[in-house]
Design a protein around this motif. Structure first.
Motif, short mmCIF file in Angstrom:
data_model
loop_
_atom_site.label_atom_id
_atom_site.label_comp_id
_atom_site.label_asym_id
_atom_site.label_seq_id
_atom_site.Cartn_x
_atom_site.Cartn_y
_atom_site.Cartn_z
N ASN A 1 13.12 8.77 -4.66
CA ASN A 1 12.14 9.67 -5.29
C ASN A 1 10.70 9.25 -4.99
OD1 ASN A 1 13.78 11.67 -6.65
ND2 ASN A 1 14.48 10.00 -7.97
N LEU A 2 10.47 8.88 -3.76
CA LEU A 2 9.12 8.58 -3.29
C LEU A 2 8.51 9.84 -2.68
CD1 LEU A 2 10.05 5.21 -1.58
CD2 LEU A 2 8.54 5.43 -3.57
N SER A 3 7.23 9.85 -2.53
CA SER A 3 6.58 10.99 -1.91
C SER A 3 7.10 11.16 -0.48
CB SER A 3 5.06 10.77 -1.87
OG SER A 3 4.42 11.89 -1.31
N PRO B 1 12.35 0.86 1.78
CA PRO B 1 12.44 2.26 2.24
C PRO B 1 11.39 2.62 3.30
CG PRO B 1 11.54 2.16 0.01
CD PRO B 1 12.04 0.79 0.33
N PHE B 2 10.22 1.99 3.24
CA PHE B 2 9.17 2.32 4.21
C PHE B 2 9.46 1.70 5.57
CE2 PHE B 2 7.31 2.37 -0.05
CZ PHE B 2 6.90 3.68 -0.10
N LYS C 1 0.83 -1.20 0.00
CA LYS C 1 0.00 0.00 0.00
C LYS C 1 0.87 1.26 0.00
CE LYS C 1 -4.17 -1.60 2.40
NZ LYS C 1 -4.97 -1.44 3.64
N LEU C 2 1.87 1.28 0.86
CA LEU C 2 2.75 2.44 0.96
C LEU C 2 3.46 2.70 -0.36
CD1 LEU C 2 4.15 1.63 4.50
CD2 LEU C 2 2.99 3.76 3.91
N LEU D 1 14.88 10.32 4.53
CA LEU D 1 16.08 9.97 3.76
C LEU D 1 15.79 8.93 2.67
CD1 LEU D 1 18.83 9.90 6.54
CD2 LEU D 1 18.80 11.37 4.53
N PRO D 2 15.18 7.79 3.00
CA PRO D 2 14.91 6.81 1.93
C PRO D 2 13.90 7.30 0.90
CG PRO D 2 13.90 6.12 4.00
CD PRO D 2 14.79 7.27 4.32
#
Length: 460
Positions: free
Chosen positions: A320-322, A283-284, A133-134, A314-315
C-alpha cells in the motif's frame, strides 16, 4: 613547461581519438614525453574538472575529450527535458557517454555477471538514504490494510496516469484527455491509430489485473507472463508470442547493445531475475531491480519495458505504497537511462530518473487521495462479495429479474443489518457497468457483450 600547458596538450591529443584512447595510445600520440604515472595524475585532474571522460576499468580504460566537445552539435546536445531531472555526477557522466553517436560507442552483448553477481539483501542499487527518502515519499495511511487497498482507492486516476505515461514513453501520441475518454467512456480518438488505442486499452486491463489480484500476483512466471500477454495483446506480429519467452535474437533501436539470443539462456536468466526479485526485502529496491533487469534481458519479442514498468508496481500495491506512474518523465530521459544499463551496465542515470519520478508520483497521489476523502468503508468490507456477485451475474448472462434474485440471495449470507445496503450497492454497480470498467470484475469481453445485449433487451 608548466602543468597547465601539459593539460592542454593532453586534451588536444585526446581530440584526435573520437572513439577514445587507451593510456598507451595516448602516450604515443603526445608530442611531449610524460611519464605514465604523471600522465595518470594529469588525467585524473582533468576528469575531476569535468574536462574529459573516463570509461571502463582496469586494462580496458579509455579516455575521451571533454564533455562540451561531445555536445557541440545540436543533435548530440542533451535536451532541456533530459537536464530538467537533477542528475548526480555519475548520471551526468553516463549521459555524456550514451549521447555520443552510435559509431562512437562500443558494441556490447549481454553481460551475464551483471545479474549473477547481484546478491539480494546484501548488494543494493539504492543507498540507505535513498530508501529512506523513498519510504517517506511513498508512505500512505493504508499500510495496515489488505494488499492493494490504496491502489483501489485511487484506481480511476491510476488507470489514466499509468496507462498514458507508460504508453507515452513508447511514443504513443494519445493526449491525457484522449486517454481519459477512452478509459472511462470507451471513446477512441478519431485521429489516432488502432495500435495506439490498443496500447492504452491493454495498459488499463493490465493495471486492473494487478490491482484486483494484489493478494495473488508476485514475481513469478504466472504473473509476469500473463502481464506481458495482456500488455501485448493484439500488438505483436506473431499473436502466439504474447506471454511467451523469446526464441530468437533481437536488436535495440538506437543502441549498440545486442541482447542475449539463446532461448535456453533467456529462460534461465528470466527465472533467475524472478528468483532474485522475490528474495529482495525492500519494496523500492525490488521495484528498481525489476526495472533494470527485465528490459536488459529483453525476455519477450517486444513490450519488455512496458512489462517492467507495471511489474515494478507489484511491491507498491502489496505494501500500500504510492504507485509509480512516471509522471512528467520524458521519453528521452527514460531511454538514455536505459542505454546506460544496456551499454555500460551502469544504473546511476536511470536511478536519477527513478528517484525523481517516484517523488513526483507520490506527491500527485497524496494530493488526489486527500481530495477524495475517506473511502467507502462498506465497499471495502464487502469488495470480494460484490465482485463475486457481479461477475456471476454477467458471466451467466442474467437479465434484470434473475440478477435481482441473485443479489438478494447473496445478501442473505451477510449480517441482517448489512443486507439492504449490499443490495443497493451491487445493483448500482450493475447499472453503472460499461465497456470501460467491466474488467475490474474479471469479466471476459465476450461475456460482457452477451450480458449487455440481454440486459438491454426488454424483458417480460
Amino acid at each position: 613547461m608548466n602543468i597547465q600547458d601539459e593539460l592542454e596538450i593532453i586534451i588536444g591529443a585526446l581530440k584526435s581519438f573520437p572513439k577514445g584512447a587507451s593510456l598507451e595510445e595516448l602516450i604515443e600520440k603526445l608530442p611531449i614525453p610524460i611519464e605514465k604515472r604523471t600522465l595518470q595524475r594529469r588525467l585524473k585532474k582533468l576528469k575531476e574538472n569535468g574536462l574529459i571522460l573516463i570509461e571502463g576499468g582496469s586494462h580496458a580504460t579509455r579516455y575521451f575529450a571533454n564533455v562540451m566537445d561531445k555536445y557541440s552539435s545540436k543533435t548530440e546536445k542533451p535536451s532541456e527535458s533530459q537536464t530538467a531531472i537533477p542528475l548526480s555526477q555519475e548520471g551526468r557522466d553516463i549521459l555524456a557517454i550514451v549521447s555520443r553517436p552510435e559509431i562512437q560507442r562500443t558494441p556490447v552483448g549481454y553481460n551475464r555477471t551483471f545479474l549473477e553477481n547481484y546478491r539480494p539483501n546484501i548488494d543494493s542499487y539504492l543507498s540507505k538514504e535513498e530508501k529512506k527518502k523513498l519510504a517517506q515519499w511513498g508512505k500512505t495511511q493504508e499500510d495496515d490494510q489488505p494488499a492493494g487497498t490504496y491502489a483501489r482507492e485511487i484506481l480511476n486516476r491510476l488507470l489514466i496516469d499509468l496507462s498514458w505515461n507508460s504508453s507515452r514513453l513508447e511514443g504513443n501520441t494519445y493526449s491525457l484527455l484522449d486517454t481519459e475518454l477512452l478509459i472511462h467512456e470507451g471513446q477512441a480518438a478519431n485521429n489516432k491509430s488502432a495500435k495506439e488505442t490498443q496500447m492504452i486499452l491493454n495498459h488499463k486491463e493490465a493495471i486492473e489485473f494487478l490491482v484486483e489480484s494484489s493478494n495473488e500476483v508476485d514475481f513469478n512466471r504466472y504473473t509476469i507472463l500473463n502481464l506481458h500477454a495482456v500488455l501485448s495483446n493484439n500488438l505483436l506480429t506473431n499473436p502466439a508470442a504474447s506471454g511467451r519467452l523469446r526464441g530468437f535474437g533481437v536488436g535495440i533501436l538506437h543502441s549498440v547493445f545486442t541482447p542475449l539470443g539463446i532461448p535456453q539462456l533467456i529462460e534461465e536468466f528470466f527465472g533467475l531475475i524472478l528468483e532474485k526479485a522475490r528474495q529482495i526485502e525492500n519494496p523500492f529496491e525490488q521495484a528498481f531491480f525489476v526495472l533494470v533487469h527485465l528490459p536488459y534481458l529483453q525476455p519477450f519479442d517486444d513490450v519488455n519495458k512496458r512489462t517492467s514498468r507495471l511489474a515494478a508496481n507489484l511491491p507498491f500495491n502489496r505494501y500500500n505504497l504510492s504507485p509509480l506512474s512516471f509522471i512528467d518523465v520524458s521519453e528521452e530521459s527514460y531511454v538514455k537511462g536505459m542505454l546506460g544499463i544496456y551499454e555500460l551496465n551502469r544504473i546511476e542515470l536511470f536511478k536519477d530518473v527513478f528517484l525523481w519520478a517516484y517523488e513526483r508520483s507520490a506527491l500527485r497521489y497524496a494530493a488526489i487521495r486527500q481530495s477524495l476523502g475517506e473511502p467507502d468503508g462498506f465497499r471495502m468490507k464487502y469488495r470480494e462479495e460484490m465482485r463475486s456477485a457481479v461477475s456471476h451475474i454477467v458471466s451467466n448472462v442474467m437479465g434484470k429479474k434473475e440478477a435481482s434474485s441473485k443479489v438478494k440471495e447473496e445478501a442473505r449470507k451477510l449480517p441482517e443489518e448489512d443486507q439492504a445496503k449490499f443490495i443497493e450497492v451491487v445493483e448500482t454497480e450493475l447499472l453503472g457497468l460499461h465497456e470501460g470498467n467491466f474488467v475490474r470484475y474479471r469479466i471476459k469481453p465476450s461475456d460482457f457483450d452477451a450480458w449487455q445485449r440481454r440486459w438491454n433487451t426488454r424483458q417480460t
